[in-house]
Scaffold this active site. Structure first.
Site, PDB file in Angstrom:
ATOM      1  N   SER A   1       0.833  -1.207   0.000  1.00 35.03           N
ATOM      2  CA  SER A   1       0.000   0.000   0.000  1.00 35.03           C
ATOM      3  C   SER A   1       0.865   1.252   0.000  1.00 35.03           C
ATOM      4  CB  SER A   1      -0.942   0.005   1.209  1.00 35.03           C
ATOM      5  OG  SER A   1      -0.214   0.107   2.425  1.00 35.03           O
TER       6      SER A   1
ATOM      7  N   ASP B   1       6.861   2.660   6.239  1.00 31.06           N
ATOM      8  CA  ASP B   1       6.683   2.035   4.926  1.00 31.06           C
ATOM      9  C   ASP B   1       6.798   3.056   3.801  1.00 31.06           C
ATOM     10  OD1 ASP B   1       6.190  -0.115   6.537  1.00 31.06           O
ATOM     11  OD2 ASP B   1       4.330  -0.711   5.553  1.00 31.06           O
TER      12      ASP B   1
END
Length: 396
Positions: A148, A206
């Site tokens: 994502s 991330d």
């Protein structure tokens, strides 16, 4: 408004050391995974915005025409030069527009919602361009590999370029190119907004890995990119065992509360492993002796993670199968299933790698040979992208 075509990619991420320890104020080392998400943006020939997500869940195709129902005067333009907070009102309106109000978003709807949020915010002060966006990823979704975040980073980079907020980094003679530090900070800021829509309360690790690549040290909410980190060969194995990160974090916390005198030293040891690993990886050059140390650290950390209660029989199988070939493995991410990584030395023979991969596939796992420590978000010329990926992106 006409925009220039743009082809970008961003890497996934894996945790080299420090899973769960970061929750308790310890160091985690996050590193880019050279399985990438690719996004192609091109000017549309009509007045519509199209987003194509051919391998997120199932084939997904959505068309959005004029956005008059969103009441443009109420859009909030978020300043990229300031610390951003998610515009909750815009998210609510977009959820209504997409037709998802029950909180149960699938991957396709979540990806679409994230696109709309960044698209409308980036172009809020001007004309909305007609675009076609196509996204394809080498990363499996829901496996804890930052898929994502890679998507959000690609979106941010491509849309900021299309809006002229950051320049096109690719010159005529370049195969690939990266942006300057200031532009990467803009990309990362918007990608974090996307991650907030998808995950609610992300750490920011991330999207930072997807933006800068290489290796990052994460400690007490601070993210520090490390320089001169070597590219390491690995096997990545997806056990395909589903797990709940929330439940696993709670399990570790419960164990620490129950046995603090036992578990706190374990966390301290994991912290020391992360620091030792960082020290080894910033040596130049990396020698066979360094690889031996890295292998020992992998084994020690994996045992610690089992003590912490986040191991799984499937991950034990990965470790056993690879050790039979003289290779060393550990889980990555939350544990309890999910993925494991196996370190490959530069001199590891290709036959050993192929036999090991086949043994892991015979166990019912997915397995890839790849690398960690590679570049973050990049802009590409078409000739720099694998032919099979380019064919998928050019279908739309």
């Amino acid at each position: 408004m006409q925009v220039k075509d743009c082809l970008v990619s961003a890497p996934g991420k894996t945790i080299l050391h420090g899973e769960h320890a970061v929750v308790h104020g310890k160091v985690a080392l996050a590193v880019s995974l050279n399985l990438r998400t690719y996004l192609k943006l091109k000017s549309s020939s009509n007045d519509k915005v199209c987003i194509n997500l051919p391998n997120i869940d199932t084939f997904h195709y959505l068309v959005f025409a004029h956005f008059v129902t969103l009441n443009k005067p109420h859009w909030n333009k978020l300043c990229i030069d300031e610390a951003q907070r998610l515009d909750a009102e815009l998210v609510r309106r977009l959820r209504d527009f997409v037709g998802v109000t029950n909180g149960n978003l699938n991957n396709g709807n979540t990806a679409c919602l994230t696109f709309l949020y960044i698209y409308l915010s980036v172009f809020a002060s001007g004309e909305l361009p007609a675009l076609t966006i196509t996204v394809w990823s080498e990363l499996p979704t829901g496996a804890g590999l930052g898929s994502s975040a890679a998507y959000s980073v690609c979106l941010a980079a491509a849309l900021l370029c299309a809006a002229g907020t950051i320049p096109t980094s690719l010159r005529e003679w370049d195969q690939t190119a990266r942006w300057c530090q200031e532009d990467l900070e803009h990309i990362n800021s918007w990608a974090f907004q996307g991650e907030t829509i998808i995950h609610g309360n992300p750490s920011g690790v991330d999207n930072a890995v997807g933006t800068w690549g290489g290796m990052l040290r994460f400690l007490a909410g601070k993210i520090i990119p490390l320089s001169r980190v070597p590219l390491l060969r690995i096997l990545l194995t997806n056990t395909k065992v589903p797990r709940s990160t929330k439940a696993l974090v709670a399990r570790v916390k419960d164990k620490i509360n129950k046995f603090p005198s036992i578990m706190n030293p374990v966390l301290d040891s994991v912290d020391a492993i992360s620091y030792t690993c960082e020290k080894v990886l910033t040596c130049e050059p990396i020698t066979g002796e360094h690889y031996s140390i890295l292998e020992e650290l992998i084994d020690i950390n994996q045992h610690h993670l089992n003590v912490m209660g986040v191991g799984h029989p499937a991950l034990d199988t990965v470790c056993r199968v690879t050790l039979a070939k003289g290779l060393h493995s550990k889980l990555t991410g939350a544990g309890g299933g999910g993925c494991g990584i196996t370190l490959l030395r530069p001199e590891t023979d290709s036959s050993v790698v192929q036999n090991t991969m086949q043994d892991l596939k015979d166990c019912g796992f997915d397995c890839w040979e790849t690398s960690i420590g590679g570049p973050g978000v990049q802009q590409h010329s078409p000739s720099s992208v694998k032919e099979e990926i380019l064919e998928i992106l050019e279908q739309y």
